[in-house]
Design an enzyme around this catalytic site. Structure first.
Site, PDB file in Angstrom:
ATOM      1  CB  SER A 259      -0.900  -0.087   1.185  1.00  0.00           C
ATOM      2  OG  SER A 259      -2.034   0.929   1.151  1.00  0.00           O
ATOM      3  CG  HIS A 400      -5.644  -2.596  -0.386  1.00  0.00           C
ATOM      4  ND1 HIS A 400      -4.736  -1.930  -1.218  1.00  0.00           N
ATOM      5  CD2 HIS A 400      -4.952  -1.728   0.931  1.00  0.00           C
ATOM      6  CE1 HIS A 400      -3.798  -1.238  -0.933  1.00  0.00           C
ATOM      7  NE2 HIS A 400      -3.873  -1.193   0.511  1.00  0.00           N
TER       8      HIS A 400
END
Length: 428
Positions: A259, A400
């Site tokens: 991320s 994610h």
């Protein structure tokens, strides 16, 4: 600017669109990418020497001036303090070492802590993975011997007012399969990103940017470094330590991040060519995803929510992405000719998986120029079908996250590329 090329792609499952953003491929605007093999003055880059001596420094400077800001060099007074070594950690599976990096050389000054596990029973020095964590070193594993972080940490289990409690131990362990990494013969080094710079707007005075390099003391100028630059700088300082540790082969260190820390790993690998391999996991906008696609997160969205991550000038390109003189493929190309891995997730449209694949594909001409295979495919692979040569890519099913599946691909990629030591790295 010259176009790259068209690429056939398979569909990526859709998610509900967030207000004000695009997750519809039919609404992606027409765009042209800056050609990695043409200088700003229009001259072509025809060989490796021209890339290394002219185009690469030019691209790096553009990212410094327009995206991340310029980072300082290694602090001259920096030194390392080994605060603990346990050769029988994890039931004898590893040596655990904890090191304070004293950035100004004093124990009361700016510092961060490295947690290092080195596998037992294998010849040393060993290759290593290095990455920052979100919740402090104690969150990586429930190992009670890990020192509890006293710095700012991101909100999560066992965190109260951005400070860790004992209940925070092992809170991030799912993202860090320590035993699996060790069993594959790799060391693991990590540090909490909050040790270096708190991840919140207005916290400039509490991080390394207020003490070192451009903008120290504030206020920040338009091209001064943001938090991503500070975190990336910390990764280079951790590598400085690993170069002194006889158990680790510092010529074979892979830098990795997820991320926002995936963006950080890419920028660290771009600036510091000592990193032998670069891994981006779901890094998205401002990382591996093409900005000009205006898909998922955009410059407007990311600089509104996280203005402290970037150089202030990056905000100027919100809604005018075509004016930005760089894009993600050029960031990826700065890793060349070193092994580079980019990973996406099917449910993570905010990070634009298709844009991440396209960026990896568009970085390929630089790898070919430097006589490396590159990505080696033209079409985006189906989920859970890793592809690639010196550039690796996979699209994992799911959200994610940094998962065990992702780590298995990175370990296999490292087996291919790091098992024989590369040439001596460039000095930093």
């Amino acid at each position: 600017m010259r176009p790259i090329f068209a690429i056939a792609l398979v569909a990526v499952p859709a998610l509900a669109q967030r207000p004000g953003t695009n997750t519809d491929e039919t609404r992606v605007p027409a765009y042209t990418l800056p050609d990695p093999l043409y200088l700003l003055d229009g001259q072509p880059v025809r060989d490796g020497a021209a890339w290394r001596e002219r185009r690469r420094p030019e691209v790096l400077r553009l990212f410094e001036e327009h995206v991340y800001g310029k980072s300082p060099a290694r602090p001259p007074a920096m030194r390392f303090l080994v605060v603990e070594t346990d050769p029988r950690a994890l039931g004898g599976r590893a040596t655990r070492r904890q090191v304070r990096v004293l950035l100004d050389g004093t124990e009361g000054g700016a510092a961060f802590e490295i947690l290092l596990y080195v596998p037992s029973g294998v010849p040393r020095p060993v290759p290593a993975f290095l990455g920052l964590n979100f919740h402090g070193n104690h969150g990586v594993h429930p190992d009670a011997g890990i020192r509890l972080s006293r710095s700012w940490v991101a909100d999560g289990p066992g965190v109260v007012g951005h400070r860790a409690t004992e209940e925070a131990r092992g809170s991030e362990a799912a993202a860090w399969p320590v035993e699996r990494i060790l069993d594959r013969g790799y060391a693991l080094a990590t540090a909490g990103y909050g040790d270096l710079e708190p991840d919140q707007p207005g916290a400039f005075a509490d991080g390394v940017r207020a003490r070192f390099g451009p903008g120290a003391g504030g206020p920040l100028g338009p091209t001064d470094w943001g938090a991503i630059g500070a975190w990336a700088w910390g990764l280079s300082r951790a590598l400085d330590y690993l170069e002194t540790d006889a158990d680790v082969d510092a010529r074979r260190v892979a830098v990795l991040g997820h991320s926002r820390l995936g963006k950080t790993a890419l920028w660290a690998g771009a600036q510091d060519e000592r990193f032998a391999m670069v891994v981006s996991n779901d890094s998205g906008e401002g990382g591996a995803a093409l900005t000009r696609r205006c898909f998922g997160e955009t410059i407007e969205a990311i600089t509104s929510s996280f203005p402290h991550w970037f150089a202030p000038r990056f905000r100027d390109y919100a809604g005018r992405e075509a004016a930005l003189p760089v894009d993600a493929h050029l960031l990826l190309a700065l890793a060349a000719p070193r092994p580079l891995y980019v990973a996406s997730a099917t449910e993570d449209l905010w990070a634009d998986p298709r844009g991440e694949f396209l960026a990896a594909k568009a970085a390929e001409p630089v790898y070919r120029l430097l006589r490396r295979e590159g990505l080696g495919v033209d079409e985006m692979p189906a989920p859970d079908r890793p592809v690639g040569g010196t550039i690796g890519y996979h699209l994992r099913r799911g959200p994610h996250a940094l998962t065990a599946y992702d780590w298995e691909q990175y370990l296999a990629f490292a087996d291919r590329h790091l098992r024989s030591a590369p040439a001596a790295p460039s000095p930093r």
